[in-house]
Design a protein around this motif. Structure first.
Motif, short mmCIF file in Angstrom:
data_model
loop_
_atom_site.label_atom_id
_atom_site.label_comp_id
_atom_site.label_asym_id
_atom_site.label_seq_id
_atom_site.Cartn_x
_atom_site.Cartn_y
_atom_site.Cartn_z
N PRO A 55 0.67 -1.14 -0.05
CA PRO A 55 0.07 0.10 0.00
C PRO A 55 0.89 1.23 -0.06
CG PRO A 55 0.21 -0.87 2.13
CD PRO A 55 0.90 -1.78 1.25
N ASP A 56 0.12 2.25 -0.22
CA ASP A 56 0.88 3.70 -0.01
C ASP A 56 1.30 3.77 1.22
OD1 ASP A 56 0.29 4.08 -2.67
OD2 ASP A 56 -1.21 5.48 -2.53
N ASN A 57 2.45 4.71 1.51
CA ASN A 57 2.89 4.85 2.85
C ASN A 57 1.99 6.32 3.42
OD1 ASN A 57 3.88 7.37 1.44
ND2 ASN A 57 5.90 6.64 1.66
N ARG A 58 2.28 6.77 4.32
CA ARG A 58 1.50 7.73 5.13
C ARG A 58 1.42 9.02 4.57
NH1 ARG A 58 5.87 6.84 8.40
NH2 ARG A 58 7.22 9.02 8.83
N TYR A 59 2.28 9.21 3.34
CA TYR A 59 2.05 10.49 2.65
C TYR A 59 1.55 10.19 1.22
CZ TYR A 59 5.81 11.49 5.80
OH TYR A 59 6.43 11.81 7.06
N GLY A 60 0.87 9.06 0.89
CA GLY A 60 0.10 8.72 -0.05
C GLY A 60 1.07 8.53 -1.34
N VAL A 61 2.17 7.84 -1.13
CA VAL A 61 3.06 7.61 -2.37
C VAL A 61 3.43 6.15 -1.97
CG1 VAL A 61 3.87 9.85 -2.95
CG2 VAL A 61 5.21 8.55 -1.26
N VAL A 62 3.77 5.29 -3.01
CA VAL A 62 4.33 4.11 -2.95
C VAL A 62 5.90 3.97 -2.57
CG1 VAL A 62 4.98 2.04 -4.23
CG2 VAL A 62 2.87 3.42 -4.79
N PRO A 63 6.13 3.29 -1.37
CA PRO A 63 7.42 3.44 -0.95
C PRO A 63 8.54 2.81 -1.36
CG PRO A 63 5.93 1.59 0.39
CD PRO A 63 5.07 2.40 -0.76
N PRO A 127 -20.35 23.81 -3.33
CA PRO A 127 -19.72 22.94 -4.24
C PRO A 127 -18.25 22.78 -3.81
CG PRO A 127 -19.96 25.22 -5.31
CD PRO A 127 -20.86 25.32 -4.10
N ARG A 128 -17.70 21.51 -4.05
CA ARG A 128 -16.32 20.83 -3.59
C ARG A 128 -15.67 20.41 -4.58
NH1 ARG A 128 -14.19 24.02 0.27
NH2 ARG A 128 -15.73 24.32 2.13
N LEU A 129 -14.19 20.49 -5.03
CA LEU A 129 -13.58 19.80 -5.68
C LEU A 129 -14.04 18.33 -5.56
CD1 LEU A 129 -10.25 21.43 -5.91
CD2 LEU A 129 -12.00 21.40 -7.98
N ARG A 130 -13.96 17.48 -6.55
CA ARG A 130 -14.25 16.05 -6.69
C ARG A 130 -12.78 15.28 -6.23
NH1 ARG A 130 -18.88 13.90 -8.28
NH2 ARG A 130 -20.07 15.22 -9.47
N ARG A 131 -11.85 15.76 -6.55
CA ARG A 131 -10.35 15.44 -6.30
C ARG A 131 -10.05 16.61 -5.40
NH1 ARG A 131 -7.40 12.60 -11.05
NH2 ARG A 131 -8.10 14.47 -12.25
N PRO A 132 -9.48 16.50 -4.10
CA PRO A 132 -9.09 17.31 -3.37
C PRO A 132 -7.79 18.33 -3.92
CG PRO A 132 -9.65 15.59 -1.79
CD PRO A 132 -9.80 15.40 -3.30
N LEU A 133 -7.31 19.36 -3.71
CA LEU A 133 -6.21 20.05 -4.06
C LEU A 133 -5.04 19.14 -3.84
CD1 LEU A 133 -6.89 23.71 -3.59
CD2 LEU A 133 -6.49 22.70 -5.62
N SER A 134 -4.84 18.52 -2.68
CA SER A 134 -3.78 17.83 -2.33
C SER A 134 -3.61 16.75 -3.29
CB SER A 134 -3.69 17.50 -1.07
OG SER A 134 -4.93 16.58 -0.56
N ARG A 138 -0.32 16.27 -5.88
CA ARG A 138 0.60 14.68 -5.56
C ARG A 138 0.36 13.99 -7.22
NH1 ARG A 138 -1.78 12.71 -1.43
NH2 ARG A 138 -3.10 11.27 -2.36
N LYS A 139 -0.66 14.11 -7.66
CA LYS A 139 -0.81 13.36 -8.98
C LYS A 139 -0.04 13.99 -10.09
CE LYS A 139 -3.98 11.93 -12.68
NZ LYS A 139 -5.36 12.01 -13.27
N VAL A 140 0.05 15.30 -10.08
CA VAL A 140 0.94 15.94 -10.99
C VAL A 140 2.50 15.88 -10.91
CG1 VAL A 140 1.31 18.22 -12.13
CG2 VAL A 140 -1.17 17.52 -11.90
N ALA A 141 2.86 15.96 -9.58
CA ALA A 141 3.79 15.99 -9.37
C ALA A 141 4.62 14.43 -9.55
CB ALA A 141 4.15 15.96 -7.66
N ILE A 142 3.84 13.52 -9.37
CA ILE A 142 4.45 12.33 -9.94
C ILE A 142 4.16 11.72 -11.25
CG2 ILE A 142 4.04 9.64 -9.35
CD1 ILE A 142 3.10 10.53 -6.62
N LEU A 143 3.19 12.39 -11.76
CA LEU A 143 2.85 11.67 -13.35
C LEU A 143 2.99 12.93 -14.28
CD1 LEU A 143 -0.36 9.40 -12.57
CD2 LEU A 143 1.78 8.73 -12.96
#
Length: 297
Positions: A55-63, A127-134, A138-143
């Protein structure tokens, strides 16, 4: 030794290089002795699957299983600032336009509605974002950013199996509890071999631009969030000097030479007091304070 990075490079360094150093914390059977003490039956199988999955670590990324050391303190500070973005709300007016490089014709209003629905959801407080800003950060930083090039769609007429245009009409229908609502039905009269007088045709765009425009709107929100991060992290990092993003407020405008600047959009809100002008039409506000961020956020 201090190093200078743009905010994009700092985020890539944080989520690709540093935070994967943190391993997944032991949980379940791993916390009390490992698989040797697993119970039998389905419970054992479920616990073993949970134990040996990655699973992802506590920061939401694959260790990184082969990584050494702990994440840099600056990476942890950047991650904390990214998480803090989720307490803010991006304002995106319904008249947002991100398709000045193509013609949507009579389908423009329907497309705009579908794009807003693809980015925002309605909740109790608005209204709120379907995908939170965080998550976006994170997604753009990785992909990296997705392809934001919009192919010129062609307007087509909805046709039947025989290739002829389909006709539709709306009639009043009474529901099980007596409520009256409009129902769309076939608008072709087989007896007269012609459409009913109140029948109408439908058009659609091929290829459908909605997915690309959703990605564009999210990219504009993402770009707006970068400016917030640069301001919030100023003076907070030990070894990294942050530079602002070099991307335009609408990142897709650099993707293709044929993209024209959207001249139909309202002017930025840079001159308004207590407003943060981010990404043209996008403003970021603290919940409960329209147009403002709370001091210290």
């Amino acid at each position: 030794m201090r190093k200078t990075m743009t905010i994009e490079n700092a985020l890539r360094w944080t989520y690709r290089d540093e935070l994967p150093k943190a391993q997944v914390e032991a949980r379940g059977p791993a916390a009390w002795g490992g698989p040797a003490r697993l119970r039998g039956g389905h419970e054992a199988a479920a616990e073993a699957a949970d134990l040996w999955a990655v699973p992802d670590n506590r920061y939401g990324v694959v260790p990184d299983r082969g990584g050494d050391g702990a994440p840099h303190a600056d990476a942890l500070a950047i991650h904390a600032a990214v998480l803090a973005l989720d307490s803010l709300a991006p304002d995106m007016p319904a008249d947002w336009v991100g398709f000045a490089d193509c013609e949507l014709g009579p389908c423009a209003a329907e497309v705009a509605r579908d794009v807003l629905a693809g980015v925002f959801m309605s909740v109790g407080e608005g209204p709120r974002l379907r995908r939170p800003l965080s998550v976006l950060i994170r997604k753009v930083a990785i992909l990296g950013l997705p392809d934001l090039t919009l192919d010129e769609p062609e307007q087509r007429v909805v046709v039947a199996a025989n290739g002829k245009p389909r006709w539709f009409r709306k009639i009043q229908s009474v529901g099980a509890f007596g409520e009256v609502h409009a129902v769309e039905v076939d608008g072709y009269d087989p007896r007269a071999k012609a459409p009913y007088p109140d029948a109408y045709g439908k058009t659609y765009l091929d290829p459908c631009p909605v997915d690309v425009l959703v990605a564009r709107m999210e990219a504009e929100v993402w770009r707006a969030a970068l400016d917030v991060l640069v301001e919030d992290l100023a003076g907070c990092l030990e070894a990294v000097d942050l530079l602002p993003s070099t991307l335009p407020e609408r990142p897709w405008e650099t993707n293709s030479g044929r993209v024209l600047r959207d001249r139909t959009a309202p002017k930025p809100l840079a001159t308004l007091p207590n407003r943060r002008p981010v990404a043209g039409l996008v403003t970021v506000r603290a919940a409960g304070q329209p147009g403002k961020r709370k001091k210290g956020d």
